[in-house]
Design a protein around this motif. Structure first.
Motif: not given
Length: 253
Positions: A173-176, A205-219, A247-253
């Motif tokens: 996991x790459x965490x910003x 490699x293909x990567x998957x964004x799990x969460x974003x600060x812009x979406x309201x997540x902490x990381x 999925x790239x800029x937001x949480x997966x449903x």
């Protein structure tokens, strides 16, 4: 010994509270125990400072998010920065940047054409930014390229870390823990989508964004499969990896 003046005491308290808030910024949502260990404070002292920060709308308590299999027991409470708290650290010209993005969209005709123009700008910006990271990633051993990317991102103010991903899937996991453009990305998720695509190209490699600060997540959290980490990052030809806007800029449903 005479007691310290009230002004000095207040200054010391503010300094410690700033350290608490800064630790949350650098490491993401944190438990009281995490903060106490990192800062060398008692948990009672950390709770006292957190109470003040919560009252000032700098941090907020929330249930700890768990990726992968849950363990038994109630998740520990973590404290995350609020939008107001991030503003205290943010040096970006958010309003100017958002106005510029809106101008680009309107100048392109609005609607789908406007969205496409913003996406093209975001891709060009992130592609240019990625060139400053490429040398660091390519110089690292394949197994350490996610960590190299995290260090490069930290140099640009993203307070990034890399760690093994929990759960059954092998990867990292790459965490910003901070995003200098989070407020703009709330309105223009194309920035997150372009960033995800850049990570994919850099790491090969293909990567998957799990969460974003812009979406309201902490990381901002990005999953990188271990089997592909670093493959192709050293200059080999890479496939054109398409990143889904869902999925790239937001949480997966």
């Amino acid at each position: 010994m005479s007691e310290a003046p009230q002004g000095e005491l207040a200054t010391g308290e503010r300094s410690t509270r700033n350290r608490v808030a800064r630790s949350i910024l650098d490491h993401g949502p944190s438990t009281v125990a995490d903060l106490a260990q990192r800062l060398g404070l008692t948990q009672a002292a950390v709770r006292r400072h957190l109470d003040t920060l919560v009252a000032d709308d700098v941090v907020e308590p929330r249930e700890q998010r768990v990726y992968g299999a849950r363990t038994r027991g109630r998740p520990a409470k973590v404290f995350a920065l609020t939008a107001c708290g991030r503003d205290a650290f943010d040096q970006s010209y958010d309003s100017l940047a958002a106005d510029a993005m809106r101008w680009i969209a309107q100048a392109a005709g609005g609607g789908e054409q406007g969205e496409a123009a913003v996406a093209a700008f975001a891709k060009a910006r992130l592609t240019a930014q990625a060139e400053t990271y490429r040398a660091a990633v390519e110089a690292a051993d394949p197994a350490e390229r996610t960590e190299a990317l995290a260090r490069a991102l930290t140099g640009d103010g993203y307070a990034a870390t890399a760690k093994s991903a929990p759960g059954p899937h092998s990867g990292e996991q790459l965490c910003q823990h901070h995003c200098p453009v989070a407020h703009v990305a709330e309105q223009f998720p194309q920035l997150c989508e372009a960033e995800t695509e850049v990570f994919s190209r850099l790491l090969g490699t293909h990567v998957q964004r799990l969460a974003t600060i812009a979406h309201g997540d902490g990381v901002c959290t990005t999953f990188i499969p271990r089997s592909g980490t670093g493959a192709g990052a050293a200059g080999a030809s890479q496939p054109d990896i398409s990143v889904s806007a869902s999925t790239a800029g937001r949480n997966p449903a």
